[in-house]
Design an enzyme around this catalytic site. Sequence first.
Site, PDB file in Angstrom:
ATOM      1  N   HIS A 105       5.200  -4.478  -1.974  1.00 19.06           N
ATOM      2  CA  HIS A 105       4.285  -3.746  -1.090  1.00 19.06           C
ATOM      3  C   HIS A 105       3.861  -4.571   0.127  1.00 19.06           C
ATOM      4  O   HIS A 105       3.503  -5.742  -0.022  1.00 19.06           O
ATOM      5  CB  HIS A 105       3.039  -3.322  -1.864  1.00 19.06           C
ATOM      6  CG  HIS A 105       3.340  -2.540  -3.103  1.00 19.06           C
ATOM      7  ND1 HIS A 105       3.446  -3.128  -4.345  1.00 19.06           N
ATOM      8  CD2 HIS A 105       3.592  -1.216  -3.281  1.00 19.06           C
ATOM      9  CE1 HIS A 105       3.736  -2.193  -5.248  1.00 19.06           C
ATOM     10  NE2 HIS A 105       3.841  -1.038  -4.626  1.00 19.06           N
ATOM     11  N   ASP A 129       2.898  -8.469  -2.234  1.00 15.38           N
ATOM     12  CA  ASP A 129       3.592  -8.877  -3.457  1.00 15.38           C
ATOM     13  C   ASP A 129       5.090  -8.724  -3.184  1.00 15.38           C
ATOM     14  O   ASP A 129       5.499  -8.694  -2.026  1.00 15.38           O
ATOM     15  CB  ASP A 129       3.108  -8.084  -4.687  1.00 15.38           C
ATOM     16  CG  ASP A 129       3.242  -6.570  -4.512  1.00 15.38           C
ATOM     17  OD1 ASP A 129       4.028  -6.134  -3.638  1.00 15.38           O
ATOM     18  OD2 ASP A 129       2.574  -5.814  -5.244  1.00 15.38           O
ATOM     19  N   SER A 147       3.039   4.311  -4.799  1.00 12.28           N
ATOM     20  CA  SER A 147       2.108   3.186  -4.685  1.00 12.28           C
ATOM     21  C   SER A 147       1.775   2.797  -3.254  1.00 12.28           C
ATOM     22  O   SER A 147       0.805   2.076  -3.020  1.00 12.28           O
ATOM     23  CB  SER A 147       2.680   1.963  -5.410  1.00 12.28           C
ATOM     24  OG  SER A 147       3.949   1.616  -4.905  1.00 12.28           O
TER      25      SER A 147
END
Length: 388
Positions: free
Chosen positions: A366, A363, A74
């Site tokens: 990340h 968040d 991600s």
Amino acid sequence: MELPGQDWEVSQLTQVECKQAKKTRHFLFVKMSSSSCSVLFTLIIFSVLFCNSKAAIQLPPNETIPAVIAFGDSIVDPGNNNYLTTIAKCNFPPYGQDFKGKVPTGRFGNGKVPSDLIAEELGIKELVPAYLDPHLRPQDLITGVCFASGASGYDPLTAKLASVLSMSDQLEMFKEYKAKLEGIVGEERTNFILSKSLYLVVAGSDDIANTYFLSHAREVEYDVSSYTDLMLDKATTFFKEIYEQGARRIGVLSAPPIGCVPSQRTLAGGILRQCSEKYNQAAKLFNMKLSASLDSLNRNLPNSKMIYLDVYSPLLDLIEKPQKYGFEFANKGCCGTGNIEVSILCNPASPTCSDASKYIFWDSYHPTEAAYRTLISIILQKYFSSFF
């Protein structure tokens, strides 16, 4: 692995300087006489070359990097997971809050991700698109795409648990991409593009945080040492496979200080939400093995430039000394409480901070675009010359 290399420069103009140059260009275009065309031409070239992107890395003479190609998780997924049946996605607000047009593209953050920023710094393009994006154009393929899938890892079980693309899946897509590229520019040009491009591989954090510690899916069978051996074995096989497909300049990001990520502080840092040393020790053990493995591969594979990119140390420094880098918040993210929200838990109902650039994390897992920019600048300064 730290290789000595040549000096390189980053030429950078401030946004104010660029705006002023563009205003001057417009004024001169309207007011100047034809006898001053050479000055006008110089100003136009100046603004086109230096104001269309924030920085331009000066490559060594007779060198080129035609594309940026990324694999992993991600940290660099620009939206491949949008096209998968998985809960590991973020193509909804408030993700993309600071992206152009406030579009939630599927990037796991408030704006651009590292692969975008590197392509931008190299002057290749502003964004590295998702390979699964159905709207890809031929030019997108020529200048690089991203195969990464959020929640993936070197361990095949990691991707399986999250129903996302494994590194093997990404490799197969890369082979398909190679065939498409040959159809566009021919075999000779394709081989040139593949050998000269910069590859970014970012994985390992989900293996450690999710597969090993959170789900305990591997703990019965492996201790930390043997599990990091498993990760390394899978990682090394992947590096060899993309090398066989033509990749030569491969930047491999280390595992981060995963125990200091907000969600891991919440889950494993006790009531005071301190960094989990257990998680960080696992990351450091893997990194030590990864660096040695890349050294070995470079010695044995002709023309290989597989460079270990240490992100552990600079990210830990950001977290421990946020003010040094212009940040205010290091132990929580901008979305929601910042302690646990990620992916579907960070959603349109979640409040967000007023200024994400003050936060290291967007968040609970990340980093923000601002943090990525700081880290990429440090990494490029330290390692870029090693690719030549």
